[in-house]
Design a protein around this motif. Structure first.
Motif, PDB file in Angstrom:
ATOM      1  N   UNK A 111       0.831  -1.207   0.000  1.00 17.41           N
ATOM      2  CA  UNK A 111       0.000   0.000   0.000  1.00 17.41           C
ATOM      3  C   UNK A 111       0.861   1.251   0.000  1.00 17.41           C
ATOM      4  N   UNK A 112       1.841   1.294   0.871  1.00 15.18           N
ATOM      5  CA  UNK A 112       2.711   2.471   0.946  1.00 15.18           C
ATOM      6  C   UNK A 112       3.506   2.629  -0.336  1.00 15.18           C
ATOM      7  N   UNK A 113       4.097   1.549  -0.820  1.00 16.55           N
ATOM      8  CA  UNK A 113       4.951   1.635  -2.007  1.00 16.55           C
ATOM      9  C   UNK A 113       4.171   2.059  -3.240  1.00 16.55           C
ATOM     10  N   UNK A 114       2.951   1.538  -3.376  1.00 15.89           N
ATOM     11  CA  UNK A 114       2.189   1.776  -4.595  1.00 15.89           C
ATOM     12  C   UNK A 114       1.437   3.099  -4.590  1.00 15.89           C
ATOM     13  N   UNK A 115       0.918   3.498  -3.409  1.00 16.20           N
ATOM     14  CA  UNK A 115       0.015   4.641  -3.375  1.00 16.20           C
ATOM     15  C   UNK A 115       0.524   5.845  -2.594  1.00 16.20           C
ATOM     16  N   UNK A 116       1.454   5.611  -1.662  1.00 14.08           N
ATOM     17  CA  UNK A 116       1.930   6.695  -0.798  1.00 14.08           C
ATOM     18  C   UNK A 116       3.448   6.600  -0.634  1.00 14.08           C
ATOM     19  N   UNK A 117       4.189   6.768  -1.722  1.00 15.54           N
ATOM     20  CA  UNK A 117       5.626   6.548  -1.663  1.00 15.54           C
ATOM     21  C   UNK A 117       6.375   7.498  -0.731  1.00 15.54           C
ATOM     22  N   UNK A 118       5.742   8.594  -0.335  1.00 16.22           N
ATOM     23  CA  UNK A 118       6.385   9.500   0.609  1.00 16.22           C
ATOM     24  C   UNK A 118       6.141   9.134   2.050  1.00 16.22           C
ATOM     25  N   UNK A 119       5.267   8.157   2.293  1.00 13.74           N
ATOM     26  CA  UNK A 119       4.946   7.744   3.657  1.00 13.74           C
ATOM     27  C   UNK A 119       5.962   6.717   4.153  1.00 13.74           C
ATOM     28  N   UNK A 120       5.907   6.445   5.458  1.00 17.17           N
ATOM     29  CA  UNK A 120       6.852   5.508   6.059  1.00 17.17           C
ATOM     30  C   UNK A 120       6.124   4.365   6.750  1.00 17.17           C
ATOM     31  N   UNK A 121       6.765   3.223   6.704  1.00 22.19           N
ATOM     32  CA  UNK A 121       6.316   2.033   7.420  1.00 22.19           C
ATOM     33  C   UNK A 121       7.220   1.882   8.637  1.00 22.19           C
ATOM     34  N   UNK A 122       6.611   1.827   9.822  1.00 26.35           N
ATOM     35  CA  UNK A 122       7.358   1.678  11.072  1.00 26.35           C
ATOM     36  C   UNK A 122       6.950   0.353  11.708  1.00 26.35           C
ATOM     37  N   UNK A 123       7.896  -0.547  11.884  1.00 29.29           N
ATOM     38  CA  UNK A 123       7.645  -1.812  12.569  1.00 29.29           C
ATOM     39  C   UNK A 123       8.306  -1.765  13.937  1.00 29.29           C
ATOM     40  N   UNK A 124       7.528  -2.079  14.970  1.00 30.27           N
ATOM     41  CA  UNK A 124       8.094  -2.094  16.308  1.00 30.27           C
ATOM     42  C   UNK A 124       7.959  -3.485  16.916  1.00 30.27           C
ATOM     43  N   UNK A 125       8.908  -3.810  17.796  1.00 25.93           N
ATOM     44  CA  UNK A 125       8.850  -5.106  18.444  1.00 25.93           C
ATOM     45  C   UNK A 125      10.115  -5.409  19.204  1.00 25.93           C
ATOM     46  N   UNK A 126      10.058  -6.499  19.952  1.00 22.86           N
ATOM     47  CA  UNK A 126      11.240  -7.003  20.644  1.00 22.86           C
ATOM     48  C   UNK A 126      12.103  -7.737  19.626  1.00 22.86           C
ATOM     49  N   UNK A 127      13.417  -7.534  19.662  1.00 24.76           N
ATOM     50  CA  UNK A 127      14.274  -8.049  18.585  1.00 24.76           C
ATOM     51  C   UNK A 127      14.617  -9.534  18.692  1.00 24.76           C
ATOM     52  N   UNK A 128      13.587 -10.385  18.852  1.00 25.46           N
ATOM     53  CA  UNK A 128      13.850 -11.818  18.747  1.00 25.46           C
ATOM     54  C   UNK A 128      13.968 -12.173  17.265  1.00 25.46           C
ATOM     55  N   UNK A 129      14.439 -13.373  16.982  1.00 22.26           N
ATOM     56  CA  UNK A 129      14.804 -13.707  15.606  1.00 22.26           C
ATOM     57  C   UNK A 129      13.604 -13.676  14.665  1.00 22.26           C
ATOM     58  N   UNK A 130      12.434 -14.077  15.154  1.00 28.43           N
ATOM     59  CA  UNK A 130      11.261 -14.034  14.287  1.00 28.43           C
ATOM     60  C   UNK A 130      10.927 -12.622  13.840  1.00 28.43           C
ATOM     61  N   UNK A 131      11.002 -11.670  14.763  1.00 30.31           N
ATOM     62  CA  UNK A 131      10.754 -10.270  14.409  1.00 30.31           C
ATOM     63  C   UNK A 131      11.807  -9.777  13.428  1.00 30.31           C
ATOM     64  N   UNK A 132      13.044 -10.131  13.657  1.00 25.19           N
ATOM     65  CA  UNK A 132      14.109  -9.670  12.767  1.00 25.19           C
ATOM     66  C   UNK A 132      13.917 -10.201  11.350  1.00 25.19           C
ATOM     67  N   UNK A 133      13.442 -11.423  11.219  1.00 26.82           N
ATOM     68  CA  UNK A 133      13.189 -11.962   9.879  1.00 26.82           C
ATOM     69  C   UNK A 133      12.068 -11.193   9.184  1.00 26.82           C
TER      70      UNK A 133
END
Length: 250
Positions: free
Chosen positions: A63-85
């Motif tokens: 959605x961001x890439x196609x329609x709102x290229x100036x917007x940002x995607x922010x992912x938050x979480x604890x840095x366990x390996x699943x989140x990092x992947x």
């Protein structure tokens, strides 16, 4: 420059997950939020997928890439390996690292930077090699040595945990005291070369005092209060109200 608004989609996803149905649509409401003036979308994909599901991430990225290229995607979480992947697969513009236990209902404290130095140094280095901006969740108590560690491990920003500020919505004197502490913490961060975000229990009512004390605030990430207001005002108008509370001239 006024603080940017990133809309946290977790509460919308949690409402959707009450039924095995595709509504309310996480991407649909994300689109409305971005069209109304939000600068980005935030998600916190927990291991049990109790709100944002891993399958939501690719559609939000698209959605961001196609329609709102100036917007940002922010992912938050604890840095366990699943989140990092997940981060490595979906490449958000910003990663916000939080010290949550997976069982927590929501984030409720910042990093103990002294105890977590080695972990953060390793994880932040890994994220920076991907070219991602890194923000570290931080308590609002001014602690120069702790924030120096945040800088030294390579973080670009801290995100001030504003839960205690939101929690004193019925106590103006306590709210003023906490805003002063948050401001002192931000001043230290700026002096060290860090940018500052803020998030947790922020509302249209309490944002103006925060941005007045921290005029260089880069971004606020808001989910619960914004989603609650959207039930009353609709998503588009709610986003406009929050943007105005951030000092934006819409």
């Amino acid at each position: 420059m006024p603080a940017k608004l990133s809309v946290n989609l977790n509460a919308i996803a949690m409402l959707r997950n009450r039924r095995d149905l595709p509504w309310p649509s996480v991407t649909g409401l994300g689109r409305i939020a971005l069209e109304a003036g939000a600068s980005g979308l935030t998600v916190h994909p927990r291991p049990d997928q109790r709100h944002i599901r891993f399958s939501d991430l690719a559609p939000i990225r698209a959605l961001i890439d196609a329609e709102f290229p100036g917007a940002e995607f922010n992912m938050e979480g604890f840095p366990e390996e699943g989140f990092m992947r997940l981060v490595e697969e979906h490449r958000p513009e910003q990663v916000t690292l939080v010290p949550d236990d997976p069982a927590q209902s929501t984030s409720d404290h910042g990093w103990d930077f002294r105890r977590s130095h080695d972990l953060l140094a390793t994880i932040v280095g890994r994220l920076k090699r991907l070219g991602l901006r890194v923000s570290l969740f931080a308590d609002g108590e001014p602690d120069r040595e702790a924030l120096k560690i945040a800088r030294d491990v390579g973080a670009d920003r801290i995100e001030l945990y504003t839960g205690p500020y939101g929690g004193c919505h019925d106590d103006p004197a306590e709210a003023a005291r906490i805003v002063a502490l948050l401001g002192e913490t931000a001043d230290i961060a700026f002096d060290l070369g860090l940018d500052v975000n803020a998030g947790h229990d922020l509302t249209v009512a309490n944002l103006p005092a925060l941005v007045a004390r921290i005029p260089r605030l880069a971004e606020v990430s808001i989910g619960h209060g914004l989603t609650a207001d959207a039930l009353e005002y609709g998503m588009a108008e709610t986003v406009r109200r929050f943007c105005r509370a951030c000092g934006q001239d819409l």
